[in-house]
Design an enzyme around this catalytic site. Structure first.
Site, PDB file in Angstrom:
ATOM      1  N   SER A  49       0.866  -1.276  -0.162  1.00 18.08           N
ATOM      2  CA  SER A  49      -0.026  -0.037   0.037  1.00 18.08           C
ATOM      3  C   SER A  49       0.578   1.394  -0.035  1.00 18.08           C
ATOM      4  CB  SER A  49      -0.931   0.084   1.329  1.00 18.08           C
ATOM      5  OG  SER A  49      -0.306   0.354   2.310  1.00 18.08           O
ATOM      6  N   LYS A 123       0.825   4.806   6.745  1.00 16.23           N
ATOM      7  CA  LYS A 123       0.118   5.292   5.772  1.00 16.23           C
ATOM      8  C   LYS A 123       0.896   6.751   5.839  1.00 16.23           C
ATOM      9  CE  LYS A 123      -3.008   2.231   4.942  1.00 16.23           C
ATOM     10  NZ  LYS A 123      -2.765   1.369   3.681  1.00 16.23           N
TER      11      LYS A 123
END
Length: 278
Positions: A49, A123
């Site tokens: 990701s 993230k």
């Protein structure tokens, strides 16, 4: 006679290396645990990701010290945070055998390996408390009216075409996060049913600041320059400045009036003094 040869004490017996080894191991483990708890911890990247910034299997070092001094995540930082609730879904536990499991638990306890039970994500922070963030299909991510140029996005990806969102006002004490591999990241965009997709700063473990392993991937993780553009933080910064100015102005005026009154009083009193002296 005191201090003579007959009074010398017996030389101390030096401990053997094998007797001191357990003490050294205990000290080393205590230091490792202290560092993991308060300073730096290693985390393994479990997914794609954050490509190409981070690859699956990379080991990153996370700064856990600055949050202890009240520092909060800033736009552009790569952060590790605990699952806010359901982001990871059901995770399958690997059955690697009791010996391997025991070794992993021991190493993860002192911070040399990631724990199999911890549910953490990594993230990039796009917006912080007080910011308004949005993204339309075919457009860029916009923070406080400023479009972001995002060179860190995975090649071939769009900023948000697969999942446009906003505008969303990020509450104070929370952050909006997105993966660099936008088409392979179930980030804030996909969890808007829970706190509008935002993450509490209390869930943030720390900022990832360096890729430490493998050696050929060693690199730092600086904040991209797109987050330094003028006016990006204006929405969050104007209000405190205005409040400060409004609070300071009456004090300045009051002090000025006092100074003028004092000068006038001294000027009026000066001729009287001269007459009295004469």
């Amino acid at each position: 006679m005191s201090g003579g040869p007959g009074k010398l004490g017996k030389p101390k017996k030096v401990r053997s290396f094998w007797k001191e080894l357990p003490i050294l191991v205990i000290i080393a483990l205590a230091l490792a645990l202290l560092i993991k708890t308060f300073l730096v911890q290693a985390f393994s990247i479990p997914s794609d990701s954050m490509q190409n910034t981070l690859q699956r299997g990379d080991r990153v070092l996370v700064d856990k010290l600055t949050p202890w001094f009240g520092s909060e995540p800033q736009r552009g930082e790569v952060v590790v945070f605990h699952d806010p609730g359901g982001w990871l879904g059901e995770t399958q536990t690997s059955n690697s055998g009791p010996v391997a499991e025991g070794i992993q638990k021991a190493l993860s306890f002192i911070g040399l390996m990631p724990s199999a039970e911890e549910k953490d994500l990594i993230k990039r922070v796009i917006a912080v408390g007080g910011d308004t963030v949005s993204c339309k299909r075919g457009g860029k991510v916009v923070v406080n009216g400023k479009p972001l140029d995002e060179p860190y996005i995975f090649p071939g990806n769009t900023p948000c075409d697969e999942k446009p969102f906003g505008p969303i006002k990020v509450p104070e004490g929370r952050i909006w996060v997105m993966g660099d591999h936008r088409q392979d990241s179930l980030d804030s965009r996909y969890h808007q049913n829970l706190n509008n997709g935002t993450v509490s700063v209390d869930d943030v473990v720390g900022r990832a600041f360096v890729v430490a392993w493998p050696i050929d991937r060693w690199s730092t993780l600086p904040v991209p320059s797109t987050f330094d553009q003028p006016g990006l933080g204006a929405a969050a910064a104007v209000a405190p400045s205005a409040v400060g100015l409004a609070g300071a102005l009456p004090i300045v005026l009051w002090r000025r009036r006092r100074l003028i009154a004092k000068v006038r009083a001294e000027a009026e009193a000066r001729p009287d003094r001269l007459t009295a002296d004469c």
